[in-house]
Design a protein around this motif. Structure first.
Motif, PDB file in Angstrom:
ATOM      1  N   ARG A 173       1.514  -1.119  -0.516  1.00  0.00           N
ATOM      2  CA  ARG A 173       0.343   0.285  -0.178  1.00  0.00           C
ATOM      3  C   ARG A 173       0.612   1.137   0.279  1.00  0.00           C
ATOM      4  O   ARG A 173       0.282   2.219  -0.727  1.00  0.00           O
ATOM      5  CB  ARG A 173      -0.702  -0.144   1.309  1.00  0.00           C
ATOM      6  CG  ARG A 173      -1.832  -0.745   1.111  1.00  0.00           C
ATOM      7  CD  ARG A 173      -2.825  -0.324   1.735  1.00  0.00           C
ATOM      8  NE  ARG A 173      -2.671  -1.004   3.695  1.00  0.00           N
ATOM      9  CZ  ARG A 173      -2.709  -1.839   3.957  1.00  0.00           C
ATOM     10  NH1 ARG A 173      -3.508  -2.529   3.423  1.00  0.00           N
ATOM     11  NH2 ARG A 173      -2.091  -2.179   5.804  1.00  0.00           N
ATOM     12  N   HIS A 174       1.735   0.918   0.867  1.00  0.00           N
ATOM     13  CA  HIS A 174       2.788   2.604   1.358  1.00  0.00           C
ATOM     14  C   HIS A 174       3.425   2.494   0.011  1.00  0.00           C
ATOM     15  O   HIS A 174       3.835   3.828  -0.674  1.00  0.00           O
ATOM     16  CB  HIS A 174       3.476   2.359   2.289  1.00  0.00           C
ATOM     17  CG  HIS A 174       3.141   2.443   2.980  1.00  0.00           C
ATOM     18  ND1 HIS A 174       1.946   1.790   4.182  1.00  0.00           N
ATOM     19  CD2 HIS A 174       2.850   4.021   3.982  1.00  0.00           C
ATOM     20  CE1 HIS A 174       1.499   2.425   5.108  1.00  0.00           C
ATOM     21  NE2 HIS A 174       1.720   3.468   5.793  1.00  0.00           N
ATOM     22  N   LEU A 175       3.998   1.568  -1.093  1.00  0.00           N
ATOM     23  CA  LEU A 175       4.946   1.624  -2.093  1.00  0.00           C
ATOM     24  C   LEU A 175       3.805   2.089  -3.419  1.00  0.00           C
ATOM     25  O   LEU A 175       4.483   3.067  -3.791  1.00  0.00           O
ATOM     26  CB  LEU A 175       6.060  -0.121  -2.189  1.00  0.00           C
ATOM     27  CG  LEU A 175       6.984  -0.090  -1.414  1.00  0.00           C
ATOM     28  CD1 LEU A 175       7.649  -1.485  -2.697  1.00  0.00           C
ATOM     29  CD2 LEU A 175       8.237   0.851  -1.604  1.00  0.00           C
ATOM     30  N   HIS A 176       2.935   2.042  -3.315  1.00  0.00           N
ATOM     31  CA  HIS A 176       1.924   2.428  -4.444  1.00  0.00           C
ATOM     32  C   HIS A 176       1.430   4.035  -4.520  1.00  0.00           C
ATOM     33  O   HIS A 176       1.242   4.646  -5.052  1.00  0.00           O
ATOM     34  CB  HIS A 176       0.852   0.925  -4.647  1.00  0.00           C
ATOM     35  CG  HIS A 176       1.469   0.053  -5.253  1.00  0.00           C
ATOM     36  ND1 HIS A 176       0.344  -0.485  -5.681  1.00  0.00           N
ATOM     37  CD2 HIS A 176       2.197  -0.668  -5.295  1.00  0.00           C
ATOM     38  CE1 HIS A 176       0.807  -2.062  -6.308  1.00  0.00           C
ATOM     39  NE2 HIS A 176       1.723  -1.900  -5.425  1.00  0.00           N
ATOM     40  N   ALA A 177       1.616   4.237  -2.605  1.00  0.00           N
ATOM     41  CA  ALA A 177       1.095   5.195  -2.852  1.00  0.00           C
ATOM     42  C   ALA A 177       2.019   6.142  -2.383  1.00  0.00           C
ATOM     43  O   ALA A 177       1.766   7.668  -3.462  1.00  0.00           O
ATOM     44  CB  ALA A 177       0.975   5.566  -0.802  1.00  0.00           C
ATOM     45  N   LEU A 184       6.066   8.426  -9.957  1.00  0.00           N
ATOM     46  CA  LEU A 184       7.372   8.030 -10.570  1.00  0.00           C
ATOM     47  C   LEU A 184       7.346   7.482 -11.757  1.00  0.00           C
ATOM     48  O   LEU A 184       6.857   7.371 -12.734  1.00  0.00           O
ATOM     49  CB  LEU A 184       7.070   6.811  -9.808  1.00  0.00           C
ATOM     50  CG  LEU A 184       9.041   5.876  -9.266  1.00  0.00           C
ATOM     51  CD1 LEU A 184       9.808   6.603  -8.689  1.00  0.00           C
ATOM     52  CD2 LEU A 184       9.252   4.777  -8.782  1.00  0.00           C
ATOM     53  N   THR A 185       9.021   8.536 -12.599  1.00  0.00           N
ATOM     54  CA  THR A 185       8.916   7.700 -14.021  1.00  0.00           C
ATOM     55  C   THR A 185       9.757   6.321 -13.944  1.00  0.00           C
ATOM     56  O   THR A 185       9.990   5.991 -12.787  1.00  0.00           O
ATOM     57  CB  THR A 185       9.477   8.824 -14.814  1.00  0.00           C
ATOM     58  OG1 THR A 185      10.883   9.024 -14.143  1.00  0.00           O
ATOM     59  CG2 THR A 185       9.127  10.985 -13.815  1.00  0.00           C
ATOM     60  N   GLU A 186       9.397   5.842 -15.402  1.00  0.00           N
ATOM     61  CA  GLU A 186      10.266   4.562 -15.956  1.00  0.00           C
ATOM     62  C   GLU A 186      11.618   4.474 -15.414  1.00  0.00           C
ATOM     63  O   GLU A 186      12.571   3.550 -15.286  1.00  0.00           O
ATOM     64  CB  GLU A 186      10.279   3.923 -16.980  1.00  0.00           C
ATOM     65  CG  GLU A 186       8.777   3.698 -17.416  1.00  0.00           C
ATOM     66  CD  GLU A 186       8.342   4.075 -18.263  1.00  0.00           C
ATOM     67  OE1 GLU A 186       7.318   2.306 -18.672  1.00  0.00           O
ATOM     68  OE2 GLU A 186       7.730   4.997 -18.879  1.00  0.00           O
ATOM     69  N   GLU A 187      11.976   6.284 -16.323  1.00  0.00           N
ATOM     70  CA  GLU A 187      13.454   6.591 -16.141  1.00  0.00           C
ATOM     71  C   GLU A 187      14.297   6.028 -14.406  1.00  0.00           C
ATOM     72  O   GLU A 187      15.541   5.712 -13.866  1.00  0.00           O
ATOM     73  CB  GLU A 187      14.292   7.581 -16.417  1.00  0.00           C
ATOM     74  CG  GLU A 187      15.685   8.325 -16.557  1.00  0.00           C
ATOM     75  CD  GLU A 187      15.945   9.282 -16.810  1.00  0.00           C
ATOM     76  OE1 GLU A 187      15.257  10.186 -18.168  1.00  0.00           O
ATOM     77  OE2 GLU A 187      17.013   9.928 -17.251  1.00  0.00           O
TER      78      GLU A 187
END
Ligand code: BEZ
Ligand code: FE
Length: 291
Positions: free
Chosen positions: A34-38, A45-48
């Motif tokens: 949950r926290h990582l996704h938030a 967050l960009t792919e780079e």
């Protein structure tokens, strides 16, 4: 489980773990997801950036071995180590506060008697350390095991020298006397930068942070019937007390290390040059009394 989008990815991952039989693991991993996704949503967050983060963690892994623990350093500089230490060491205000263990503790350091010189050849200004260990109600704690370790005059621990000879310098174990007192000779610890020649150092640089820790002496005190205490005593005049790279300073652990001119040391040794003394009373929390 198809056609998952930005909004449904989090519940989908949580649902995928639902059959986990380990309740604690499920609690920890669900919260982490949950926290990582938030976090990824919060910073968009960009792919780079994702690739950069993977590269950084890979570098942290590559530099880690038996002598160097870059993951612990990363946890330390992010304040995670101190947060975990603090929330697991709640105790009455009269007890001595805990702080981080750090990466320089080693198992199997030599045993000493009270009065011995623990420096074992490490270079530094002489220092005579004394103290007392007592319980919360004032009772002396006899035969407590006291383990100490510290940096030398150049700010290095023995384990940082590849050619350390003898192996254990400025570290050792001793026990309190029947009245709870202990005393030993060592050297004055100096401030030092945490290892900063790897990915964590580069991260600190990029963040405009310095790697320094204020001068301190590490203690790990164990006695039956009491909670173990892992802590440090800091030198009160240190310039890094308010900017410790690992956030470990507590005011109650900042103490006066008294400088004396050449003369008689507390143990009767005639000292040809200046020396320091330190005296401190440690208060242990009875086991099972955490707040
Ligand atoms: C230490 O005090 O030995 C230490 C703690 C955290 C990171 C590096 C060193
Ligand atoms: Fe240290």
């Amino acid at each position: 489980m198809r056609n998952i989008d930005e909004d449904t990815i989090t519940p989908a991952v949580l649902a995928a773990m639902a059959k986990c039989g380990n309740e604690r693991l499920l609690t920890v991993m669900s919260s982490l997801v949950r926290h990582l996704h938030a976090f990824a949503r919060d910073v968009r967050l960009t792919e780079e950036e994702w690739h950069q983060a993977i590269g950084f963690l890979t570098d942290v892994g590559h530099i880690t071995d038996d002598r160097r623990q870059e993951f612990v350093l990363l946890s330390d500089v992010l304040g995670l180590s101190m947060l975990v230490t603090t929330q697991n060491n709640r105790k009455p205000a009269a007890c001595t506060e805990a702080t981080v263990l750090g990466p320089f503790f080693v198992n199997g350091s030599p045993g000493y008697e009270n009065g011995d010189d623990l420096s074992n050849g490490a270079r530094g200004r002489p220092c005579f350390v004394s103290g007392r260990v007592r319980g919360l109600h004032g009772e002396p704690v006899a035969d407590a095991e006291i383990e100490v370790w510290q940096s030398d005059e150049d700010g290095f621990y023995d384990v940082q020298y590849t050619d350390a000879d003898p192996a254990h310098q400025a570290r050792g174990r001793l026990h309190t006397l029947p009245d709870g007192r202990f005393h030993f000779r060592s050297i004055l610890p100096e401030a030092y930068p945490i290892p900063h020649d790897g990915p964590v150092g580069r991260m600190l640089d990029a963040l405009g942070r310095h790697p320094w820790r204020p001068a301190h002496l590490h203690f790990w005190i164990k006695a039956p019937g009491y909670e173990p205490l892992i802590t440090h005593l800091f030198r009160n005049e240190d310039q890094y007390l308010d900017s410790d790279a690992v956030f470990g300073v507590r005011s109650s652990l900042v103490v006066d290390w008294v400088e004396h001119p050449a003369g008689m040391a507390p143990d009767g040794t005639a000292m040809p040059s200046a020396f320091h003394t330190l005296d401190y009373e440690f208060v242990l929390n009875p086991a099972g009394q955490g707040q």
